[in-house]
Scaffold this active site. Structure first.
Site, short mmCIF file in Angstrom:
data_model
loop_
_atom_site.label_atom_id
_atom_site.label_comp_id
_atom_site.label_asym_id
_atom_site.label_seq_id
_atom_site.Cartn_x
_atom_site.Cartn_y
_atom_site.Cartn_z
NE ARG A 116 -4.12 -1.72 0.08
CZ ARG A 116 -4.09 -2.80 -0.68
NH1 ARG A 116 -3.05 -3.02 -1.47
NH2 ARG A 116 -5.09 -3.66 -0.67
CD GLU A 154 -2.98 3.12 -5.48
OE1 GLU A 154 -3.88 2.35 -5.89
OE2 GLU A 154 -1.93 2.72 -4.99
CG HIS A 188 -3.06 -0.85 -7.39
ND1 HIS A 188 -3.54 -0.20 -6.28
CD2 HIS A 188 -2.99 -2.16 -7.04
CE1 HIS A 188 -3.76 -1.08 -5.31
NE2 HIS A 188 -3.43 -2.28 -5.75
#
Length: 326
Positions: A241, A270, A289
Site C-alpha cells: 500500500r 490512488e 496498481h
C-alpha cells in the site's frame, strides 16, 4: 417471485460486469443492479442509500458518513485483498458485514516483485534506448549490475505474498532476509528467509520489498530514517500500500543519489495525481496498481467478491469476512 435486492457496484476499472451480474442474477433472479463511478455522492442520494449490498473497488472510500445513510445495507464487499478504505467500525455498529478477497493474487504480485528485481538488475529497456542512440556492446552498460544470485532481498512483512516472494527469491539463489514480528520461526524457515532486526534488514538489502498491511501503525513505516540506512546501490519495491512508504523521502533519496531507484505499483494517492513528484523522478518507475492481474486472479477476484455479497444476503457464513481476521 423471490426477493430482488438492490446491489450497488462502485467501480471504474472493469471493462464489463458480466461475471458479477451473472452471479447476482443466478442467485436473485430479477435483482436490481446499479452502477457508479468512484465519485458516487450524487448516486448515494439518488438510489445508493437504499442498496442492500455494495460491491466496491479497493480504493473507493466508504466512510462512516456513507454507511450511516445506508439503512438497508447488509454487506460491503471489496474487490481486493485489503479493506483500509472502509470504516469497519461504523459498519460493525450498523450490522453491515465487510468482506474482502485475501490471497487471490499471491502468485501474481510475487511474480511482479521478481520482474521488478530483474528489470532493475538487467535494465533491458535502458539497453534498448542505448542501442537507439547507436551504442553497441559493453559501452551500453554504464555500471555492471551485481548478479541476482547472491544478492540480498529484504522482505518487510512475511504474510502470504511476502512469503511467496521470499520462496521464489530463495529459489533464485538470493539471500533472503525478512522482518515480521508476528510470524513464527517455522514460517520464516518455510519461506527460506532469515529473521533479522529492523535496521539490519535495511542496511544489508540490495533489494527491499514491502508486503506489510496498511494500518495506523504501519502508515509511514518506511521513512527517511530507514531509507537512509540503505546502500546507494539498493532498490525499493512496493506492491503493498502506498502510504506505508514515505513517498517524499523516497523521491528525495533517489533524486539525490542515495538510492538507486524504486518500483512502485502502489502510491500515496490512488487514483493518482499525475503532477505528484513521484511520477517525475528518474529512477522511480510507477505502474498503475496492476501487479495483482492475471487471467486467473481477475476471475477469482470478481467471483469471490460477488459470491461474498450473495452469501451474506442469503444469510450464509462467509470465510472472507473482515470479522474473521479481527
Amino acid at each position: 417471485m423471490g426477493w430482488k435486492p438492490l446491489v450497488w457496484i462502485i467501480d471504474e476499472e472493469w471493462p464489463d460486469y458480466s461475471v458479477e451480474t451473472g452471479l447476482l442474477e443466478e442467485a436473485f433472479p430479477g435483482c436490481h443492479i446499479r452502477f457508479s463511478g468512484n465519485d458516487y455522492a450524487a448516486d448515494l442520494e439518488a438510489f445508493g442509500a437504499e442498496a442492500d449490498a455494495v460491491l466496491c473497488q479497493i480504493y473507493v472510500e466508504m466512510p462512516r458518513a456513507t454507511l450511516e445513510r445506508m439503512g438497508r445495507c447488509r454487506v460491503v464487499s471489496v474487490f481486493g485483498g485489503g479493506f483500509d478504505r472502509v470504516d469497519t467500525e461504523a459498519a460493525r455498529e450498523r450490522g453491515i458485514q465487510v468482506t474482502f478477497v485475501p490471497g487471490y493474487c499471491v502468485e501474481d504480485v510475487s511474480d511482479h516483485v521478481l520482474a521488478s528485481l530483474y528489470h532493475a538488475n538487467k535494465r533491458i529497456t535502458a539497453y534498448g534506448e542505448a542501442l537507439r542512440r547507436g551504442i553497441w556492446g559493453a559501452q551500453a552498460v554504464e555500471r555492471p549490475a551485481r548478479r541476482i544470485r547472491g544478492s540480498v532481498l529484504t522482505v518487510v512483512g512475511l504474510g502470504r505474498i511476502g512469503s511467496a516472494t521470499a520462496r521464489k527469491a530463495a529459489a533464485l539463489g538470493m539471500r533472503v532476509l525478512a522482518f515480521d514480528p508476528y510470524v513464527s520461526d517455522e514460517a520464516f524457515a518455510a519461506a527460506g528467509a532469515e529473521r533479522v532486526s529492523w535496521e539490519q534488514g535495511f542496511r544489508e538489502a540490495d533489494f527491499l520489498s514491502i508486503h506489510a498491511k496498511l494500518t495506523p501503525e504501519t502508515e509511514g513505516l518506511v521513512g527517511a530514517r530507514e531509507l537512509g540506512w540503505m546502500k546507494p546501490s539498493a532498490t525499493v519495491v512496493n506492491t503493498a500500500r502506498g502510504p506505508i512508504l514515505d513517498e517524499d523521502a523516497l523521491v528525495a533519496a533517489v533524486r539525490d543519489g542515495r538510492l538507486a531507484g524504486a518500483y512502485l505499483d502502489v502510491i500515496r494517492t490512488e487514483p493518482p495525481v499525475l503532477s505528484d513528484p513521484v511520477f517525475h523522478c528518474p529512477g522511480i518507475l510507477v505502474t498503475p496498481h496492476i501487479s495483482y492481474l492475471s487471467e486467473q486472479s481477475f476471475l477469482e477476484l470478481r467471483t469471490r467478491a460477488t459470491t461474498n455479497a450473495v452469501r451474506v444476503l442469503q444469510g450464509l457464513p462467509v470465510e472472507d469476512s473482515v470479522e474473521a481476521v479481527g
